[in-house]
Design a protein around this motif. Structure first.
Motif, PDB file in Angstrom:
ATOM      1  N   ILE A 178       0.840  -1.202   0.000  1.00 40.27           N
ATOM      2  CA  ILE A 178       0.000   0.000   0.000  1.00 40.27           C
ATOM      3  C   ILE A 178       0.876   1.254   0.000  1.00 40.27           C
ATOM      4  CG2 ILE A 178      -1.613   1.355   1.390  1.00 40.27           C
ATOM      5  CD1 ILE A 178      -2.932  -1.282   2.217  1.00 40.27           C
ATOM      6  N   ILE A 179       1.944   1.218   0.801  1.00 44.07           N
ATOM      7  CA  ILE A 179       2.877   2.349   0.819  1.00 44.07           C
ATOM      8  C   ILE A 179       3.519   2.526  -0.550  1.00 44.07           C
ATOM      9  CG2 ILE A 179       5.089   3.143   1.759  1.00 44.07           C
ATOM     10  CD1 ILE A 179       4.287   1.845   4.412  1.00 44.07           C
ATOM     11  N   LYS A 180       3.915   1.399  -1.174  1.00 42.38           N
ATOM     12  CA  LYS A 180       4.559   1.475  -2.484  1.00 42.38           C
ATOM     13  C   LYS A 180       3.586   1.861  -3.595  1.00 42.38           C
ATOM     14  CE  LYS A 180       8.326  -1.716  -1.427  1.00 42.38           C
ATOM     15  NZ  LYS A 180       8.923  -3.052  -1.647  1.00 42.38           N
ATOM     16  N   SER A 181       2.299   1.813  -3.319  1.00 41.76           N
ATOM     17  CA  SER A 181       1.318   2.242  -4.313  1.00 41.76           C
ATOM     18  C   SER A 181       1.347   3.762  -4.490  1.00 41.76           C
ATOM     19  CB  SER A 181      -0.089   1.794  -3.900  1.00 41.76           C
ATOM     20  OG  SER A 181      -0.176   0.373  -3.913  1.00 41.76           O
ATOM     21  N   LYS A 182       1.887   4.458  -3.499  1.00 41.31           N
ATOM     22  CA  LYS A 182       2.085   5.896  -3.653  1.00 41.31           C
ATOM     23  C   LYS A 182       3.315   6.124  -4.525  1.00 41.31           C
ATOM     24  CE  LYS A 182       0.193   7.195   0.861  1.00 41.31           C
ATOM     25  NZ  LYS A 182       0.487   7.871   2.147  1.00 41.31           N
ATOM     26  N   ILE A 183       3.200   6.970  -5.517  1.00 38.84           N
ATOM     27  CA  ILE A 183       4.327   7.270  -6.402  1.00 38.84           C
ATOM     28  C   ILE A 183       5.031   8.501  -5.833  1.00 38.84           C
ATOM     29  CG2 ILE A 183       5.056   7.752  -8.764  1.00 38.84           C
ATOM     30  CD1 ILE A 183       2.320   6.583  -9.663  1.00 38.84           C
ATOM     31  N   ILE A 184       6.196   8.268  -5.249  1.00 39.91           N
ATOM     32  CA  ILE A 184       6.973   9.327  -4.610  1.00 39.91           C
ATOM     33  C   ILE A 184       8.248   9.540  -5.416  1.00 39.91           C
ATOM     34  CG2 ILE A 184       8.067  10.124  -2.492  1.00 39.91           C
ATOM     35  CD1 ILE A 184       5.075   9.728  -2.206  1.00 39.91           C
ATOM     36  N   ASN A 185       8.445  10.760  -5.880  1.00 42.45           N
ATOM     37  CA  ASN A 185       9.653  11.060  -6.657  1.00 42.45           C
ATOM     38  C   ASN A 185      10.880  11.028  -5.743  1.00 42.45           C
ATOM     39  OD1 ASN A 185      11.111  12.126  -9.073  1.00 42.45           O
ATOM     40  ND2 ASN A 185      11.453  13.845  -7.696  1.00 42.45           N
ATOM     41  N   PRO A 186      11.901  10.218  -6.069  1.00 40.88           N
ATOM     42  CA  PRO A 186      13.015  10.029  -5.136  1.00 40.88           C
ATOM     43  C   PRO A 186      14.141  11.054  -5.245  1.00 40.88           C
ATOM     44  CG  PRO A 186      13.239   8.519  -6.965  1.00 40.88           C
ATOM     45  CD  PRO A 186      11.973   9.282  -7.205  1.00 40.88           C
ATOM     46  N   ILE A 187      14.238  11.766  -6.371  1.00 44.53           N
ATOM     47  CA  ILE A 187      15.357  12.688  -6.543  1.00 44.53           C
ATOM     48  C   ILE A 187      14.863  14.007  -7.128  1.00 44.53           C
ATOM     49  CG2 ILE A 187      17.071  10.854  -6.883  1.00 44.53           C
ATOM     50  CD1 ILE A 187      16.913  11.425  -9.884  1.00 44.53           C
ATOM     51  N   GLN A 188      15.599  15.058  -6.822  1.00 49.79           N
ATOM     52  CA  GLN A 188      15.269  16.358  -7.405  1.00 49.79           C
ATOM     53  C   GLN A 188      15.717  16.399  -8.847  1.00 49.79           C
ATOM     54  OE1 GLN A 188      16.337  19.838  -5.066  1.00 49.79           O
ATOM     55  NE2 GLN A 188      17.003  20.903  -6.910  1.00 49.79           N
ATOM     56  N   GLY A 189      14.895  16.980  -9.709  1.00 51.81           N
ATOM     57  CA  GLY A 189      15.298  17.072 -11.102  1.00 51.81           C
ATOM     58  C   GLY A 189      14.163  17.523 -12.006  1.00 51.81           C
ATOM     59  N   ILE A 211      13.760  11.101 -15.271  1.00 55.95           N
ATOM     60  CA  ILE A 211      14.087  12.382 -14.648  1.00 55.95           C
ATOM     61  C   ILE A 211      15.591  12.542 -14.554  1.00 55.95           C
ATOM     62  CG2 ILE A 211      14.006  11.404 -12.315  1.00 55.95           C
ATOM     63  CD1 ILE A 211      12.811  14.057 -11.358  1.00 55.95           C
ATOM     64  N   ALA A 212      16.054  13.782 -14.589  1.00 57.30           N
ATOM     65  CA  ALA A 212      17.481  14.069 -14.441  1.00 57.30           C
ATOM     66  C   ALA A 212      17.640  15.417 -13.757  1.00 57.30           C
ATOM     67  CB  ALA A 212      18.183  14.075 -15.801  1.00 57.30           C
ATOM     68  N   ASP A 213      18.690  15.528 -12.957  1.00 58.31           N
ATOM     69  CA  ASP A 213      19.034  16.805 -12.332  1.00 58.31           C
ATOM     70  C   ASP A 213      19.857  17.600 -13.341  1.00 58.31           C
ATOM     71  OD1 ASP A 213      19.737  18.940 -10.818  1.00 58.31           O
ATOM     72  OD2 ASP A 213      20.674  17.803  -9.202  1.00 58.31           O
ATOM     73  N   LEU A 214      19.270  18.675 -13.888  1.00 57.08           N
ATOM     74  CA  LEU A 214      19.932  19.456 -14.927  1.00 57.08           C
ATOM     75  C   LEU A 214      20.720  20.634 -14.374  1.00 57.08           C
ATOM     76  CD1 LEU A 214      17.121  19.488 -17.643  1.00 57.08           C
ATOM     77  CD2 LEU A 214      18.953  17.820 -17.283  1.00 57.08           C
ATOM     78  N   ASN A 215      20.815  20.723 -13.049  1.00 53.27           N
ATOM     79  CA  ASN A 215      21.606  21.805 -12.459  1.00 53.27           C
ATOM     80  C   ASN A 215      23.102  21.606 -12.720  1.00 53.27           C
ATOM     81  OD1 ASN A 215      19.448  23.255 -11.309  1.00 53.27           O
ATOM     82  ND2 ASN A 215      19.348  21.783  -9.616  1.00 53.27           N
ATOM     83  N   ASP A 289      23.397  26.907 -15.751  1.00 46.61           N
ATOM     84  CA  ASP A 289      22.527  28.026 -15.388  1.00 46.61           C
ATOM     85  C   ASP A 289      21.265  28.045 -16.235  1.00 46.61           C
ATOM     86  OD1 ASP A 289      23.503  28.734 -17.833  1.00 46.61           O
ATOM     87  OD2 ASP A 289      24.389  30.644 -17.207  1.00 46.61           O
ATOM     88  N   GLY A 290      21.019  26.960 -16.954  1.00 42.36           N
ATOM     89  CA  GLY A 290      19.873  26.867 -17.839  1.00 42.36           C
ATOM     90  C   GLY A 290      20.231  27.014 -19.304  1.00 42.36           C
ATOM     91  N   SER A 291      21.499  27.368 -19.566  1.00 41.41           N
ATOM     92  CA  SER A 291      21.922  27.580 -20.950  1.00 41.41           C
ATOM     93  C   SER A 291      22.264  26.283 -21.660  1.00 41.41           C
ATOM     94  CB  SER A 291      23.151  28.506 -20.982  1.00 41.41           C
ATOM     95  OG  SER A 291      22.857  29.741 -20.377  1.00 41.41           O
ATOM     96  N   TYR A 292      22.637  25.266 -20.907  1.00 43.32           N
ATOM     97  CA  TYR A 292      23.097  24.020 -21.506  1.00 43.32           C
ATOM     98  C   TYR A 292      21.976  22.997 -21.535  1.00 43.32           C
ATOM     99  CZ  TYR A 292      27.457  26.371 -20.404  1.00 43.32           C
ATOM    100  OH  TYR A 292      28.445  27.312 -20.296  1.00 43.32           O
ATOM    101  N   LYS A 293      21.913  22.264 -22.641  1.00 44.54           N
ATOM    102  CA  LYS A 293      20.868  21.260 -22.842  1.00 44.54           C
ATOM    103  C   LYS A 293      21.511  19.917 -23.177  1.00 44.54           C
ATOM    104  CE  LYS A 293      17.555  24.407 -22.609  1.00 44.54           C
ATOM    105  NZ  LYS A 293      18.415  25.546 -22.294  1.00 44.54           N
ATOM    106  N   ILE A 294      20.793  18.839 -22.866  1.00 41.43           N
ATOM    107  CA  ILE A 294      21.272  17.506 -23.222  1.00 41.43           C
ATOM    108  C   ILE A 294      21.393  17.388 -24.721  1.00 41.43           C
ATOM    109  CG2 ILE A 294      20.694  15.036 -23.168  1.00 41.43           C
ATOM    110  CD1 ILE A 294      19.218  15.543 -20.549  1.00 41.43           C
ATOM    111  N   GLY A 295      22.543  16.914 -25.221  1.00 38.04           N
ATOM    112  CA  GLY A 295      22.780  16.760 -26.653  1.00 38.04           C
ATOM    113  C   GLY A 295      23.457  17.959 -27.285  1.00 38.04           C
TER     114      GLY A 295
END
Length: 302
Positions: A178-189, A211-215, A289-295
């Motif tokens: 029941i606890i695992k039925s809750k979808i909890i995001n584990p990392i910031q990103g 998800i990915a941390d883009l900072n 700082d938000g200027s860089y993107k994946i790829g």
């Protein structure tokens, strides 16, 4: 909480042309060229069932331990209720040892009083030794009955306790589901991709989103064997990207990983001769700082 599975960024990473010798472009010379990537994590369902709530979109920022939805727990709740009912049924069969021994204890108490009365009568020759022997035999019999009944009741209680143990363990297992039925995001990103929608049926282990941390991004470049001796871990390097006006935007990065094993230049390099060269992969950590993107392409100088 949702299951975590690490996933490389190969889907989104386009490895560019890596110059193993210095290249000139607008007066800039670079030691290596590569593309930006991020440490991505695929979040998967930990419970099976219908998703009743799922509140995320691509590009959304999520914090660590943020609640983002849940999987239907109706059947789990019913299973838990059934198990608890079974536990109560077993508990109802447990004997009350003290109450069941009460009658024998009263008999013992009365027999001891009778023994005292006969002992007093014997002092005045108003009773016979046989009467005393009879009451002592009665006391011994009652004590034996008490010991036997207590042993039987204790054994019965222990047997029922052993029957309850597995049921209580199953209740804990259902609680965990029941606890695992809750979808909890584990990392910031930042959410990169979403693979499920509300009211879809999912199974345990099925991917829900990526998800990915883009900072902080990684610029992965390749260097030649001649350059290998020029780089070292934790070394600061200059990172260049196109500024959109024909020039370059410069920032700094830190080398945090150097491959110790040579490999052939990636196939995305344009000429066959260049692909035949052996190179070493190097990863540079760059604050974003938000200027860089994946790829996105980037160049470095050591």
């Amino acid at each position: 909480m949702a299951h975590i599975r690490k996933n490389p960024t190969s889907t989104f990473l386009l490895i560019g042309i890596f110059y193993l010798t210095s290249c000139a472009d607008g007066g800039h010379e670079f030691d290596a060229t590569g593309t930006f990537e991020a440490d991505e994590t695929v979040i998967s369902a930990e419970a099976s069932g219908k998703i009743l709530s799922f509140k995320i979109d691509e590009g959304q920022q999520l914090s660590r331990n943020q609640y983002v939805g849940y999987v239907d727990t109706t059947q789990l709740s019913l299973s838990k209720a059934q198990l608890k009912a079974q536990v109560r049924a077993v508990l109802s069969r447990k004997p009350d040892i003290s109450s069941q021994l009460a009658a024998l204890n009263e008999q013992l108490k009365a027999a001891k009083k009778e023994k005292e009365r006969i002992e007093n009568l014997l002092k005045s020759d108003a009773a016979t030794p046989k009467q005393l022997d009879d009451v002592e035999a009665q006391i011994n019999l009652i004590n034996g009955n008490i010991r036997g009944l207590r042993t039987s009741l204790v054994n019965n209680t222990n047997s029922l306790d052993q029957e309850i143990g597995p049921l209580e363990a199953q209740v804990l297992q259902v609680d965990d589901l029941i606890i695992k039925s809750k979808i909890i995001n584990p990392i910031q990103g930042t959410v990169l991709s979403v693979y499920a929608e509300p009211y879809e049926q999912v199974g345990a282990g099925q991917p829900l989103y990526r998800i990915a941390d883009l900072n902080e991004l990684t610029l992965k470049v390749y260097i030649s064997g001649d350059q290998f001796s020029q780089v070292k871990l934790n070394e600061k390097v200059s990172v260049f990207t196109d500024d959109g006006s024909g020039g370059y935007r410069e920032t700094s990065g830190t080398i945090y990983w150097i491959s110790e094993k040579a490999e052939f230049t990636p196939k995305s390099v344009q000429t066959k001769n260049e692909r035949a060269n052996k190179v070493y992969a190097v990863k540079v950590r760059v604050k974003n700082d938000g200027s860089y993107k994946i790829g996105m392409y980037g160049e470095v100088t050591f």
